[in-house]
Enzyme design. Structure first.
Site, PDB file in Angstrom:
ATOM      1  N   PRO A  12     -61.496  50.125 -41.353  1.00  0.00           N
ATOM      2  CA  PRO A  12     -61.980  50.298 -39.979  1.00  0.00           C
ATOM      3  C   PRO A  12     -61.839  49.006 -39.162  1.00  0.00           C
ATOM      4  O   PRO A  12     -61.335  47.991 -39.662  1.00  0.00           O
ATOM      5  CB  PRO A  12     -63.462  50.629 -40.181  1.00  0.00           C
ATOM      6  CG  PRO A  12     -63.825  49.846 -41.392  1.00  0.00           C
ATOM      7  CD  PRO A  12     -62.608  49.842 -42.286  1.00  0.00           C
ATOM      8  N   GLU A  85     -51.001  46.082 -36.894  1.00  0.00           N
ATOM      9  CA  GLU A  85     -51.382  47.225 -36.041  1.00  0.00           C
ATOM     10  C   GLU A  85     -50.421  48.410 -36.207  1.00  0.00           C
ATOM     11  O   GLU A  85     -49.945  48.997 -35.223  1.00  0.00           O
ATOM     12  CB  GLU A  85     -51.419  46.798 -34.565  1.00  0.00           C
ATOM     13  CG  GLU A  85     -52.333  45.615 -34.278  1.00  0.00           C
ATOM     14  CD  GLU A  85     -53.811  45.966 -34.180  1.00  0.00           C
ATOM     15  OE1 GLU A  85     -54.193  47.106 -34.499  1.00  0.00           O
ATOM     16  OE2 GLU A  85     -54.587  45.066 -33.777  1.00  0.00           O
ATOM     17  N   CYS A 141     -71.533  47.331 -41.636  1.00  0.00           N
ATOM     18  CA  CYS A 141     -72.030  48.303 -40.660  1.00  0.00           C
ATOM     19  C   CYS A 141     -72.880  47.572 -39.621  1.00  0.00           C
ATOM     20  O   CYS A 141     -73.817  46.854 -39.965  1.00  0.00           O
ATOM     21  CB  CYS A 141     -72.854  49.387 -41.345  1.00  0.00           C
ATOM     22  SG  CYS A 141     -73.633  50.508 -40.173  1.00  0.00           S
ATOM     23  N   CYS A 144     -76.769  49.264 -39.773  1.00  0.00           N
ATOM     24  CA  CYS A 144     -77.734  49.091 -40.869  1.00  0.00           C
ATOM     25  C   CYS A 144     -77.425  47.895 -41.761  1.00  0.00           C
ATOM     26  O   CYS A 144     -78.214  47.563 -42.638  1.00  0.00           O
ATOM     27  CB  CYS A 144     -77.810  50.358 -41.708  1.00  0.00           C
ATOM     28  SG  CYS A 144     -76.394  50.581 -42.810  1.00  0.00           S
TER      29      CYS A 144
HETATM   30 ZN   LIG Z   1     -74.900  51.904 -41.626  1.00  0.00          ZN
END
Ligand SMILES: [Zn+2]
Length: 210
Positions: A12, A85, A141, A144
Site C-alpha cells: 500500500p 510506480e 496503519c 490504530c
Molecule cells: Zn488499523
C-alpha cells in the site's frame, strides 16, 4: 545479481516500496552494474527526472509516457532495469518486461497493488504473475498503529472517500493514508440508497399479517 529475472516490490501507500527499490538500485551501483531507471510521466509527486522515496533517497530516472519507450532507452550492455510506480503503466508493460527478462536483463520494479477502492491497480495483477519474485511490504496503519497495513485509504476533507468519488477531485482536500484491513473504510452512499428504495418484488396475494 543474475539477469533473466523480474523482482516486484508492492504494497500500500507509505510501505517503503520506492525506498526498497532505491536500496536495490544502490546495491547494483556498488556492484558497478550498468543500470537504467524509469518512472511514469504521470507520477505527479515528482516533476523532475528522478525518483524519490519519502525518507529522502533519490535517483535519476527517465520519465516515460508509453511502456514501449523503455526499449528506446535500454542499450544492449545495460544489465539492470529499474521501474517505479508500475501501477500507472499501460498494458504493453507486460510485454516490455517479458522481453527484457528474456534478453537476460534483471528488472526490478515497484508499484501500488490496490487502488483506494481496494481493487487491483492497473496491470499489477499480471505483473505479479510474471514476476520471478514478489515482495509485499506492509505499512503502519495510520488509525490504530498496526504494522500490517495493506490497504490505501483515500480521505477527502479528512473523511474516508465514498466508493463513487471521482478519480480526480476538483477542490477539496484530498489525501491518502495506509490502513490495516480492520480500519479500512469504503463508504458506498449509492449502495445504501439502492438498498433503501429497491423493491422486493412483493405480490399482494403473498402478504400476510402475523
Ligand atoms: Zn488499523
Amino acid at each position: 545479481m543474475n539477469g533473466y529475472s523480474f523482482e516486484l516490490i508492492t504494497g500500500p501507500m507509505s510501505c517503503g516500496k520506492t525506498e526498497e527499490l532505491l536500496r536495490r538500485i544502490r546495491r547494483c551501483e556498488i556492484a558497478k552494474k550498468k543500470i537504467k531507471i524509469f518512472s511514469p510521466a504521470i507520477d505527479t509527486r515528482e516533476r523532475g527526472d528522478y525518483i524519490k522515496s519519502r525518507n529522502g533517497l533519490a535517483a535519476n530516472a527517465i520519465k516515460i509516457e508509453h511502456s514501449i519507450q523503455i526499449l528506446h532507452h535500454v542499450k544492449p550492455n545495460d544489465e539492470i532495469i529499474a521501474i517505479d510506480e508500475l501501477q500507472f503503466f499501460d498494458s504493453d508493460i507486460i510485454k516490455v518486461i517479458t522481453f527484457l527478462m528474456n534478453n537476460g536483463k534483471k528488472v526490478i520494479g515497484s508499484g501500488l497493488e490496490l487502488d483506494f477502492k481496494s481493487e487491483p491497480f492497473g496491470h499489477m495483477p499480471e505483473l505479479m504473475c510474471i514476476a520471478t519474485r514478489v515482495d509485499k511490504l506492509h505499512a503502519v496503519c495510520m488509525k490504530c498503529g498496526s504494522e500490517h497495513a495493506t490497504r490505501t485509504q483515500r480521505l477527502i476533507n479528512g473523511k474516508p472517500a465514498d466508493k463513487s468519488s471521482p478519480l480526480i477531485m476538483i477542490g477539496g482536500d484530498e489525501a491518502y493514508e495506509a490502513r490495516c484491513i480492520k480500519c479500512y473504510e469504503l463508504p458506498d452512499k449509492n449502495a445504501v440508497k439502492t438498498k433503501k428504495f429497491s423493491s422486493m418484488s412483493l405480490k399482494l396475494q403473498d402478504l400476510v399479517l402475523r
